[in-house]
Design an enzyme around this catalytic site. Sequence first.
Site, PDB file in Angstrom:
ATOM      1  N   GLY A  43      12.780   6.130   1.414  1.00  0.00           N
ATOM      2  CA  GLY A  43      13.295   4.795   0.685  1.00  0.00           C
ATOM      3  C   GLY A  43      13.392   4.406  -1.044  1.00  0.00           C
ATOM      4  N   ASP A 101       5.818  -4.792   1.915  1.00  0.00           N
ATOM      5  CA  ASP A 101       5.732  -5.793   3.287  1.00  0.00           C
ATOM      6  C   ASP A 101       4.592  -6.418   3.991  1.00  0.00           C
ATOM      7  OD1 ASP A 101       6.750  -7.587   5.795  1.00  0.00           O
ATOM      8  OD2 ASP A 101       7.314  -5.749   6.896  1.00  0.00           O
ATOM      9  N   LYS A 130       7.524  -7.998  -0.805  1.00  0.00           N
ATOM     10  CA  LYS A 130       8.077  -9.688   0.343  1.00  0.00           C
ATOM     11  C   LYS A 130       7.375 -11.060   0.283  1.00  0.00           C
ATOM     12  CE  LYS A 130      11.533  -7.528   4.101  1.00  0.00           C
ATOM     13  NZ  LYS A 130      11.104  -7.305   5.038  1.00  0.00           N
ATOM     14  N   PHE A 151      15.332  -9.279   5.863  1.00  0.00           N
ATOM     15  CA  PHE A 151      15.767  -7.781   6.407  1.00  0.00           C
ATOM     16  C   PHE A 151      16.870  -7.412   5.720  1.00  0.00           C
ATOM     17  CE2 PHE A 151      15.840  -2.849   7.864  1.00  0.00           C
ATOM     18  CZ  PHE A 151      14.118  -2.685   8.450  1.00  0.00           C
TER      19      PHE A 151
HETATM   20  P1  IMP Z   1       4.502  -2.071   4.689  1.00  0.00           P
HETATM   21  O1  IMP Z   1       4.183  -1.291   5.697  1.00  0.00           O
HETATM   22  O2  IMP Z   1       5.079  -3.507   6.537  1.00  0.00           O
HETATM   23  O3  IMP Z   1       4.334  -2.829   3.725  1.00  0.00           O
HETATM   24  O4  IMP Z   1       5.968  -2.100   4.974  1.00  0.00           O
HETATM   25  C1  IMP Z   1       6.500  -0.243   4.111  1.00  0.00           C
HETATM   26  C2  IMP Z   1       7.385   0.113   4.399  1.00  0.00           C
HETATM   27  O5  IMP Z   1       8.268  -0.968   5.895  1.00  0.00           O
HETATM   28  C3  IMP Z   1       8.578  -0.111   4.034  1.00  0.00           C
HETATM   29  O6  IMP Z   1       8.093   1.976   2.883  1.00  0.00           O
HETATM   30  C4  IMP Z   1       9.875   0.350   4.478  1.00  0.00           C
HETATM   31  O7  IMP Z   1       9.861   1.754   4.889  1.00  0.00           O
HETATM   32  C5  IMP Z   1       9.859  -0.705   5.419  1.00  0.00           C
HETATM   33  N1  IMP Z   1      10.524  -1.388   5.659  1.00  0.00           N
HETATM   34  C6  IMP Z   1      10.000  -3.159   5.535  1.00  0.00           C
HETATM   35  N2  IMP Z   1      10.544  -4.480   5.383  1.00  0.00           N
HETATM   36  C7  IMP Z   1      11.693  -3.840   5.493  1.00  0.00           C
HETATM   37  C8  IMP Z   1      13.377  -3.805   4.772  1.00  0.00           C
HETATM   38  O8  IMP Z   1      12.900  -5.272   4.419  1.00  0.00           O
HETATM   39  N3  IMP Z   1      14.228  -3.974   4.796  1.00  0.00           N
HETATM   40  C9  IMP Z   1      13.671  -1.386   5.020  1.00  0.00           C
HETATM   41  N4  IMP Z   1      12.780  -0.721   5.321  1.00  0.00           N
HETATM   42  C10 IMP Z   1      11.420  -2.163   5.295  1.00  0.00           C
END
Ligand code: IMP
Length: 175
Positions: A43, A101, A130, A151
């Site tokens: 990413g 996120d 986010k 998203f």
């Molecule tokens: P977390 O572990 O929930 O904080 O999510 C982090 C990971 O989820 C990021 O590194 C992304 O790979 C994926 N992710 C979360 N939200 C999005 C989004 O809106 N678009 C694309 N990938 C996302």
Amino acid sequence: MEQDLDRILYSESTILSRLDEIGWQLSQDYKGKNLTVVAIMNGSIMFMSDLLKRIIIPLQIDCWSISSYHGSKSTGNIKFRQHDIVDVKDRHVLLLDDILDSGLTLHTIKNKILAESNASSVKSCVLLSKKVKRIKDIEADYVGFEIENEFVVGYGLDYNEHYRNLPYIAVLKTL
Ligand code: IMP
Ligand code: MG
């Protein structure tokens, strides 16, 4: 690809202007320190490459590939794809990720480095954050843009591995 998008949130030039500011700030904050930038792949591939050009102090880099089992939600079940990760003992680590996120990814990786590496410090920098209630109590130290709970894809961010090559960040149409 464009027909799948609802609207563009940040153009390439807007992103790069913001990276000018963050790169300058990081160059000030890490001046005189042993900095290792660790980018979470895939990413942060574009974010990393554009940000690094704007950090004007010596640094080392490493890329970590992790697999997390998402489905529609983060599970926090994070696995490292490689066995050898760079030695960051007595170094200041700056983690780069595309988006914060739920916080599960960053929380897991940060705790692993803190527990296993004897790094001098571990901070994080995300392109997007986010505005949601986190599952884990973690915030990034440097944030490019705060976004609503939508998203987004492009500039490295994917939906099922698609759209990473878009040069801008866009909201995906709701399916
Ligand atoms: P977390 O572990 O929930 O904080 O999510 C982090 C990971 O989820 C990021 O590194 C992304 O790979 C994926 N992710 C979360 N939200 C999005 C989004 O809106 N678009 C694309 N990938 C996302
Ligand atoms: Mg992803």
